[in-house]
Design an enzyme around this catalytic site. Structure first.
Site, mmCIF file in Angstrom:
data_model
loop_
_atom_site.group_PDB
_atom_site.id
_atom_site.type_symbol
_atom_site.label_atom_id
_atom_site.label_comp_id
_atom_site.label_asym_id
_atom_site.label_seq_id
_atom_site.Cartn_x
_atom_site.Cartn_y
_atom_site.Cartn_z
ATOM 1 N N TYR A 315 0.816 -1.216 0.000
ATOM 2 C CA TYR A 315 0.000 0.000 0.000
ATOM 3 C C TYR A 315 0.855 1.274 0.000
ATOM 4 C CZ TYR A 315 -3.523 -3.404 1.485
ATOM 5 O OH TYR A 315 -4.345 -4.486 1.567
ATOM 6 N N GLU A 392 -18.319 -1.023 22.298
ATOM 7 C CA GLU A 392 -19.324 -0.820 21.238
ATOM 8 C C GLU A 392 -20.006 0.542 21.345
ATOM 9 O OE1 GLU A 392 -21.512 -4.394 22.170
ATOM 10 O OE2 GLU A 392 -20.831 -5.349 20.315
#
Ligand SMILES: [Zn+2]
Length: 416
Positions: A315, A392
């Protein structure tokens, strides 16, 4: 870098304008999507079950949805109430090939696969953002492209989606700006961390072969021992980095594996060196690459050995466009509260294939803190750990951040 942020900053905005409050209300549905993805991780380019869950979750929204032909990508376009610019929001969807040891009741049920990089949270947050922005269509000028991408961990799925046209909408409109989030337990849940300029490094693979001549270990003069030559190359590569690279535009080079020989009394025919180098700018990347070739070739030549050189590009470096980065900080501070935005002090020498998008389109990537409030250990497991557990609740902030960035971009460019 501060660690002082609060989990639930009060924005002081009226409820109906408060993106964060709306995101928190939709959190239970987003958490159950995230857990369904977490239980059932998929690797690489083909993620049929993940793709199906994303498509189901977007089904009732007014989106133009297309799927990839060479990979299980999903591209969804939301049309604003008025014409304007197009902004892309991206989530990666793939998991990692590792066993999960979190003990969570929604832990992976797929042996040897785990959502250890939080891409399940990224996917669920982007679904939440699509829902939130669809509700606010009236405020939106232009379009939002939701990019659900496979194969971030290996394979460069972002580049494939670009090839399949994610930067151009179905009627030929091109994307003007792009934004993505990555969760981390390095920072407190619900905080945002970014910096202008280099954010992630380019990652390139090194494989060098020193070819000599095999012989008896007691008679090196009748052979050509590749091992001391290989050792000399390892040392010289460290000098290359420290003596030729500008310290303010850094490079990291690691030879992580050396392979040669079979026993104690045989000089082997060849030695192999495997490693990686990370750089933050295209110039330094080119410079280090050329340096490795020069050092390996000439040290081998000096000893009469032959060099095999394979440098594989992975990348590119990920660069946050300064004006867009400032606009993200401003939008998030204005809509979600000043106390959640932090300047990231230094870039990360890991790599991210969202760099392929940001090579072509101005934009930014940011870290979203997702550390549990009272982590059980000092050394909190983070991305790529078999024991990483994310908070979360941070997903509400992620949803609201995506929405704030899209609304701000639409507003800024339309002059509203
Ligand atoms: Zn990741």
């Amino acid at each position: 870098m501060s660690e002082e942020a609060t989990n639930s900053p009060a924005t002081g905005l009226p409820e109906e304008n408060d993106l964060l409050a709306r995101a928190r209300r939709m959190l239970p549905g987003i958490v159950s999507l995230r857990r369904a993805l977490h239980r059932d991780p998929e690797l690489g380019r083909h993620l049929p079950r993940t793709q199906e869950r994303v498509l189901e979750s977007l089904e009732d929204l007014p989106l133009h949805v297309t799927t990839g032909t060479h990979l299980s990508s999903v591209t969804a376009v939301l049309e604003g109430a008025r014409p304007g610019p197009t902004v892309l929001l991206r989530a990666d969807m793939d998991a990692l090939p590792q066993h999960e040891d979190t003990g969570l009741d929604f832990a992976s049920r797929v042996p040897g696969a785990m959502h250890a990089c939080g891409h399940d949270l990224h996917t669920a947050m982007l679904v939440g953002a699509a829902r939130l922005l669809a509700e606010r269509r009236e405020e939106l000028a232009g379009r939002v492209v939701f990019m659900f991408q496979p194969a971030e961990e290996s394979g460069g799925g972002a580049a494939d989606m670009i090839e399949e046209g994610v930067l151009t909408t179905h009627d030929g409109d091109s994307v003007d700006a792009a934004f993505a989030l990555h969760v981390t337990t390095r920072f407190e849940a619900g905080t945002l961390h970014l910096r202008p300029g280099p954010m992630f490094a380019a990652s390139d693979r090194i494989r060098l072969t020193v070819r000599g001549q095999s012989g008896h270990a007691s008679a090196p003069h009748l052979a050509l021992d590749p091992i001391p030559v290989a050792c000399e190359i390892v040392q010289a590569l460290q000098s290359l980095v420290t003596r030729t690279v500008n310290i303010f535009d850094p490079a990291v080079l690691t030879i992580a594996r050396i392979e040669a020989g079979t026993t104690n009394n045989v000089i082997p025919e060849s030695a192999e060196l495997h490693g990686t180098f990370r750089t933050l700018t295209p110039d330094t990347r080119r410079q280090v690459r050329a340096g490795i070739e020069r050092v390996a070739r000439h040290i081998c030549a000096a000893h009469g050995a032959e060099a095999g050189i394979e440098l594989t590009e992975s990348y590119p470096p990920l660069h946050n466009e300064p004006a867009f980065t400032a606009a993200v900080e401003k939008a998030v501070a204005a809509r979600l509260g000043r106390d959640i935005v932090y300047a990231l002090a230094e870039p990360v020498m890991g790599s991210e294939d969202f760099a392929y998008v940001l090579e072509r389109i101005p934009g930014a990537m940011a870290f979203l803190g997702a550390r549990l409030p009272d982590p059980p250990t000092q050394n909190v497991p983070d991305m790529h750990s078999n024991r990483v557990v994310f908070d979360e609740a941070a997903m509400a902030t992620g949803i609201a951040v995506h929405a704030a960035v899209a609304l701000q971009h639409s507003r800024g460019a339309s002059g509203a």
